[in-house]
Design a protein around this motif. Structure first.
Motif, PDB file in Angstrom:
ATOM      1  N   MET A   1      12.674   3.506  13.236  1.00  0.00           N
ATOM      2  CA  MET A   1      11.299   3.714  12.781  1.00  0.00           C
ATOM      3  C   MET A   1      10.662   4.917  13.455  1.00  0.00           C
ATOM      4  SD  MET A   1       9.985  -0.256  12.732  1.00  0.00           S
ATOM      5  CE  MET A   1       8.606   0.005  11.620  1.00  0.00           C
TER       6      MET A   1
ATOM      7  N   TRP B   1      14.324  -1.559   6.635  1.00  0.00           N
ATOM      8  CA  TRP B   1      13.363  -0.448   6.701  1.00  0.00           C
ATOM      9  C   TRP B   1      13.780   0.693   5.788  1.00  0.00           C
ATOM     10  CZ3 TRP B   1       8.616   0.469   8.052  1.00  0.00           C
ATOM     11  CH2 TRP B   1       8.186   1.767   8.320  1.00  0.00           C
TER      12      TRP B   1
ATOM     13  N   LEU C   1      11.860   2.108   2.361  1.00  0.00           N
ATOM     14  CA  LEU C   1      11.430   3.499   2.171  1.00  0.00           C
ATOM     15  C   LEU C   1      11.940   4.082   0.854  1.00  0.00           C
ATOM     16  CD1 LEU C   1      11.862   5.036   5.754  1.00  0.00           C
ATOM     17  CD2 LEU C   1       9.784   4.167   4.671  1.00  0.00           C
TER      18      LEU C   1
ATOM     19  N   ALA D   1       9.404  -2.351  -2.143  1.00  0.00           N
ATOM     20  CA  ALA D   1       9.109  -2.114  -0.730  1.00  0.00           C
ATOM     21  C   ALA D   1       8.167  -3.185  -0.196  1.00  0.00           C
ATOM     22  CB  ALA D   1       8.499  -0.721  -0.552  1.00  0.00           C
TER      23      ALA D   1
ATOM     24  N   LEU E   1       9.022  -5.687   2.998  1.00  0.00           N
ATOM     25  CA  LEU E   1       8.193  -5.699   4.203  1.00  0.00           C
ATOM     26  C   LEU E   1       7.462  -7.035   4.358  1.00  0.00           C
ATOM     27  CD1 LEU E   1       6.832  -2.050   4.064  1.00  0.00           C
ATOM     28  CD2 LEU E   1       8.568  -2.969   5.596  1.00  0.00           C
TER      29      LEU E   1
ATOM     30  N   ALA F   1       5.104  -0.898  11.976  1.00  0.00           N
ATOM     31  CA  ALA F   1       4.843  -0.523  10.589  1.00  0.00           C
ATOM     32  C   ALA F   1       3.344  -0.347  10.350  1.00  0.00           C
ATOM     33  CB  ALA F   1       5.420  -1.575   9.641  1.00  0.00           C
TER      34      ALA F   1
ATOM     35  N   HIS G   1       1.487   3.169   9.350  1.00  0.00           N
ATOM     36  CA  HIS G   1       0.686   3.256   8.130  1.00  0.00           C
ATOM     37  C   HIS G   1      -0.700   3.828   8.421  1.00  0.00           C
ATOM     38  CE1 HIS G   1      -1.172   2.111   4.312  1.00  0.00           C
ATOM     39  NE2 HIS G   1      -2.118   1.498   5.007  1.00  0.00           N
TER      40      HIS G   1
ATOM     41  N   LEU H   1       5.824   5.076   2.568  1.00  0.00           N
ATOM     42  CA  LEU H   1       5.361   3.936   3.350  1.00  0.00           C
ATOM     43  C   LEU H   1       3.945   3.614   2.917  1.00  0.00           C
ATOM     44  CD1 LEU H   1       5.624   1.892   5.644  1.00  0.00           C
ATOM     45  CD2 LEU H   1       4.810   3.644   7.219  1.00  0.00           C
ATOM     46  N   ASP H   2       3.785   2.478   2.272  1.00  0.00           N
ATOM     47  CA  ASP H   2       2.475   2.068   1.768  1.00  0.00           C
ATOM     48  C   ASP H   2       2.315   0.579   2.009  1.00  0.00           C
ATOM     49  OD1 ASP H   2       0.080   1.762   0.526  1.00  0.00           O
ATOM     50  OD2 ASP H   2       0.818   2.090  -1.509  1.00  0.00           O
TER      51      ASP H   2
END
Length: 547
Positions: A140, A360, A364, A371, A375, A402, A406, A416-417
């Motif tokens: 990460m 992860w 992505l 995604a 997550l 995470a 963000h 990444l949302d």
């Protein structure tokens, strides 16, 4: 005087020397062995290229010992040692023109297994400058990693903590040792791949038979994936591009049997090996998808996406989750996952870290819904993980990292949302005070991770609205103390925390715009005794109470 016996013609002499070195060298400091490492490597490499197979096999055992007792010294001779492994394993050594299958046929399974294990051990040693970070969440990382959260934003342990940002146009750093390792890994991947592929094609028939054989085929398949994972992580850290046709073709062969050993129930050792192998396949599928995204090859991109979706389903199933079909009108990502009655709480920290690395990368490269599902699954598993589990801290740190990335808009490869996950992550954050109370002194790493996550949520994000912050503060009161009619004031676990965890909790409270009177009274009761609180803890408490 004794190292020349590495290539002695008598097997008994070589094995006696190996026993002597094994018992003696492990008690010698690495810095004391360093001056002798070049000589030891010379004789070991001479043995690896000897005409007699038994001398070559024993030389590989000596190399294993040297890599264990003096890794830094042995890693300096990577060019010579890797070249010897190429001679032992690659399919067309010395221009003999033999095929991969013919070359593997020259070696018995036991000999092959020993050489491949030694090769993997050495690769793990020499790739440390490029891979070893000391953090289970290395995957990460970002180009400009965030400094650790702290009350004082001073970083005396780093000479130039923000140099990677290039704020003042400073020249880029000279090529590092890690860059040299990556270049060597690219060559090693190209030269070893034909042998590894031939070994896989021969040994992977164990999966087609739907029954794990009693021979060493499973061990050979596991080693192929271990070696390839070490090499693709160094040669292709962020993505496997379409140009890496060898790895893409290898993944295509893996997906024929994926999940490997599906439905197998037997020895715990075999199940653990299958989990590790399937996780590595998932990571490769994720890297291939990231490398093919936007590459202009529509068919290859669609195939990579299909592989990644299958890998994503496997990751969720391994964590004891299963996807449900959404209802009309849409549902939150967390609602699309059903928790099995018995969650897979048996995952070891190493297995969980490998699984999170694959998850992860898959997140992505996935679309927004995929995604969010992945997550959300990681967040649900982090909450469901038993309090005493060694994986509990890792799950908390993953979700917190995470969230931090963000809100800090850290650049990553892919997308990444966390916006679709707001409800799931907010519920996780609101449960942190209760988690801290439940943990008490049962799991110190998890307590430290939860306290840091609480501080992160309050200091660096706008994850919680005013009503949620008020609810969070109310749930923090039992952490300090509660008034019980029959017993008076009963203190919570806050007093038993280490000073660092106490400061983290108080810093989180200090970041809130207002403190309820009940919470302030609880803080005062826990910190009023000078002997019971760290000096910096008392300062923070005074700031909270005086605000």
């Amino acid at each position: 005087g004794s190292v020349r016996l590495v290539v002695d013609n008598e097997p008994a002499v070589r094995r006696a020397l190996l026993r002597l070195y094994t018992s003696m060298l492990r008690s010698v400091a690495e810095r004391d062995l360093a001056p002798f490492a070049p000589l030891m490597v010379v004789f070991t490499c001479s043995g690896m290229t000897h005409i007699l197979e038994d001398i070559r096999s024993d030389a590989v055992r000596f190399l294993d010992l040297l890599a264990d007792v003096a890794p830094a010294a042995v890693a300096q001779h990577s060019a010579t040692i890797l070249r010897n492994f190429f001679g032992l394993l690659e399919t067309q050594a010395a221009g003999d023109g033999s095929s991969g299958t013919a070359r593997t046929a020259l070696l018995s399974q036991g000999t092959r297994l020993g050489i491949m294990q030694s090769c993997h051990n050495y690769l793990a040693v020499y790739t440390r400058p490029a891979l070893a970070t000391g953090d289970a969440l290395w995957f990460m990382g970002a180009d400009a990693p965030l400094p650790p959260p702290a009350a004082e934003f001073l970083y005396a342990d780093a000479a130039a903590p923000f140099a990677a940002l290039g704020l003042f146009g400073e020249p880029s750093a000279a090529p590092t040792e890690a860059a040299a390792v990556r270049a060597q890994s690219t060559e090693a991947l190209a030269r070893l791949f034909p042998f590894l592929l031939a070994t896989w094609m021969e040994a992977s028939t164990v999966f087609a038979a739907n029954a794990l054989a009693a021979d060493r085929s499973l061990d050979l398949c596991a080693l192929v994936l271990q070696i390839l994972q070490t090499l693709w992580r160094t040669a292709h850290a962020d993505a496997v591009p379409p140009a890496a046709r060898d790895l893409v073709g290898f993944l295509r062969r893996c997906m024929v049997h994926f999940p490997l050993g599906d439905g197998y129930a037997g020895s715990a050792q075999a199940e653990e090996a299958l989990l590790a192998m399937n996780t590595r396949v998932c990571e490769l599928a994720a890297l291939v998808q990231l490398g093919h995204a936007g590459a202009g090859e529509a068919e290859a991109e669609a195939e990579a996406a299909r592989w990644a979706r299958r890998a994503g389903r496997y990751v969720l199933q391994t964590m004891g989750l299963r996807a449900r079909k959404p209802k009309e009108g849409g549902e939150a990502p967390g609602a699309l996952l059903a928790q099995d009655a018995a969650a897979n709480a048996h995952l070891s920290p190493d297995a969980f870290a490998q699984l999170l690395a694959a998850l992860w990368r898959l997140a992505l490269g996935a679309d927004r819904a995929g995604a969010a599902r992945l997550l959300a699954g990681a967040t649900l598993y982090a909450r469901a993980c038993p309090l005493a589990s060694a994986s509990k801290a890792l799950g908390i740190r993953f979700v917190a990292r995470a969230v931090e990335m963000h809100w800090a808009r850290v650049p990553v490869r892919g997308a990444l949302d966390l916006a679709p996950l707001h409800g799931v992550v907010a519920d996780w954050a609101l449960a942190l005070p209760k988690l801290l109370w439940q943990l008490r002194d049962r799991n110190a790493p998890a307590t430290a991770a939860a306290a840091s996550a609480l501080r992160l949520v309050c200091q660096r994000t706008r994850l919680l609205d005013a009503a949620a912050v008020a609810a969070l503060q109310a749930s923090l009161v039992p952490l300090f103390c509660v008034a019980v009619p029959a017993k008076g004031v009963v203190f919570g676990p806050f007093r038993a925390y280490a000073p660092a965890q106490q400061r983290a909790v108080l810093e989180a409270i200090a970041s809130c715009p207002a403190r309820p009177a009940r919470l302030a009274a609880a803080v005062r009761a826990c910190t009023v005794d000078a002997a019971a609180a760290d000096a910096r803890v008392r300062v923070l408490a005074a700031e909270i109470l005086g605000a």
